[in-house]
Motif scaffolding. Structure first.
Motif, PDB file in Angstrom:
ATOM      1  N   ALA A  32       0.843  -1.194   0.000  1.00 20.48           N
ATOM      2  CA  ALA A  32       0.000   0.000   0.000  1.00 20.48           C
ATOM      3  C   ALA A  32       0.879   1.246   0.000  1.00 20.48           C
ATOM      4  CB  ALA A  32      -0.921  -0.013   1.216  1.00 20.48           C
TER       5      ALA A  32
ATOM      6  N   ARG B 191      -4.827   2.232  -3.058  1.00 19.81           N
ATOM      7  CA  ARG B 191      -4.383   2.031  -1.677  1.00 19.81           C
ATOM      8  C   ARG B 191      -5.306   1.102  -0.878  1.00 19.81           C
ATOM      9  NH1 ARG B 191      -2.241   6.702  -3.291  1.00 19.81           N
ATOM     10  NH2 ARG B 191      -0.226   7.335  -2.424  1.00 19.81           N
ATOM     11  N   GLN B 192      -6.347   0.634  -1.510  1.00 18.55           N
ATOM     12  CA  GLN B 192      -7.252  -0.289  -0.832  1.00 18.55           C
ATOM     13  C   GLN B 192      -6.562  -1.633  -0.644  1.00 18.55           C
ATOM     14  OE1 GLN B 192     -11.051  -0.733  -2.742  1.00 18.55           O
ATOM     15  NE2 GLN B 192     -11.386  -2.760  -1.849  1.00 18.55           N
ATOM     16  N   LEU B 193      -6.643  -2.181   0.564  1.00 17.87           N
ATOM     17  CA  LEU B 193      -5.970  -3.440   0.854  1.00 17.87           C
ATOM     18  C   LEU B 193      -6.756  -4.628   0.312  1.00 17.87           C
ATOM     19  CD1 LEU B 193      -4.827  -2.821   4.552  1.00 17.87           C
ATOM     20  CD2 LEU B 193      -3.472  -2.612   2.464  1.00 17.87           C
TER      21      LEU B 193
ATOM     22  N   ILE C 142      -2.955  -6.067  -2.727  1.00 16.83           N
ATOM     23  CA  ILE C 142      -2.291  -5.012  -1.971  1.00 16.83           C
ATOM     24  C   ILE C 142      -2.222  -5.389  -0.492  1.00 16.83           C
ATOM     25  CG2 ILE C 142      -2.319  -2.557  -1.390  1.00 16.83           C
ATOM     26  CD1 ILE C 142      -3.850  -2.066  -3.955  1.00 16.83           C
TER      27      ILE C 142
ATOM     28  N   ARG D 236      -0.363  -4.504   3.490  1.00 17.13           N
ATOM     29  CA  ARG D 236       0.059  -3.337   4.266  1.00 17.13           C
ATOM     30  C   ARG D 236       1.585  -3.187   4.281  1.00 17.13           C
ATOM     31  NH1 ARG D 236      -3.115  -0.614   7.478  1.00 17.13           N
ATOM     32  NH2 ARG D 236      -4.586  -2.353   7.627  1.00 17.13           N
TER      33      ARG D 236
END
Length: 256
Positions: free
Chosen positions: A154, A208-210, A236, A238
């Motif tokens: 991310a 940026r969404q996990l 994605i 962290r």
């Protein structure tokens, strides 16, 4: 003495009238119907009918959708120059009426030029084109319709290199990118692609969404047959460093 005074006054009068004059062929242009996705471009031509050089200081458009350009060198008496107005029609269907204001050292220091037209969607435009016009238009073909970034952290902004080919008969001009995530953009503005040629277009991905994500990107262009779509996928996480650790002799070490 009177004769000398008269000569001086005439010289001063002549100096006062020594100035460039921008004589435009026209100060407005109607594009008519413009296919959405194209860059509508018109050159306003002028002649310097004065007796001094004309220097254009600035050309200001009334909106960000209109990009101006102009002759940067002094235009000598009797010579011609241009003011180019370019309207980006991508994502802007409907009627438009815009202006560009020219600031110079000419007798008329501020001159307003106007452009107008109607942007039609490709569905609206297609029935109005003849078979010959359709055959002569550019055609965008993607070498792939999806790209998988795999596992990414991310906050990263990886680049997808996409091959775009123009199989049409006229120059292909790529327009803006749109996506539901608003997370895709060009790394650099793409250049026009000549008929029969290919180009690598680099897309920046800022999702940026996990988790597992999938985003459909629409690539606008002047291809009247429609816009191209590309699917970007990624997993994605962290923190990639935590996922790259393995146990070795009871001690966590990263891959080398």
């Amino acid at each position: 003495m009177k004769r000398l005074l008269t000569i001086c006054l005439l010289a001063l009068a002549g100096a006062a009238h020594a100035q460039g004059v921008m004589q435009f062929e026209t100060d407005n242009h109607d594009f008519g119907n413009v296919p959405e996705g194209t860059m509508a471009t018109h050159e306003f031509k002028f002649k310097n009918t004065g007796n001094q050089p004309v220097v254009i200081a600035n050309v200001q458009a009334s909106c960000g959708c209109t990009t101006p350009d102009w002759t940067k060198t002094p235009v000598m008496p009797g010579k011609t120059g241009i003011i180019k107005a370019m309207y980006s029609s991508a994502g802007r269907p409907g009627v438009f009426n815009k202006t560009v204001t020219v600031t110079s050292n000419a007798a008329e220091p501020s001159k307003v030029l106007s452009i107008k037209g109607t942007v039609l969607t490709k569905d609206q435009m297609k029935p109005m084109l003849t078979p010959a016009q359709l055959a002569a238009s550019p055609h965008l073909v993607l070498a792939q319709t999806s790209h998988d970034f795999g596992k990414m952290e991310a906050g990263q902004q990886p680049t997808a290199r996409i091959v775009v080919k123009n199989t049409g008969k006229t120059e292909l001009v790529l327009g803006p990118l749109t996506s539901g995530c608003y997370c895709v953009g060009y790394k650099a503005s793409p250049k026009p692609i000549a008929p029969g040629q290919s180009a690598v277009v680099e897309l920046l991905y800022s999702q940026r969404q996990l988790g597992q994500v999938s985003d459909v990107v629409t690539i606008a262009s002047n291809d009247v047959s429609g816009d191209a779509k590309l699917t970007l996928r990624a997993n994605i996480v962290r923190d990639l460093s935590g996922n790259s650790m393995v146990k070795e002799s009871g001690t966590a070490v990263p891959f080398k």
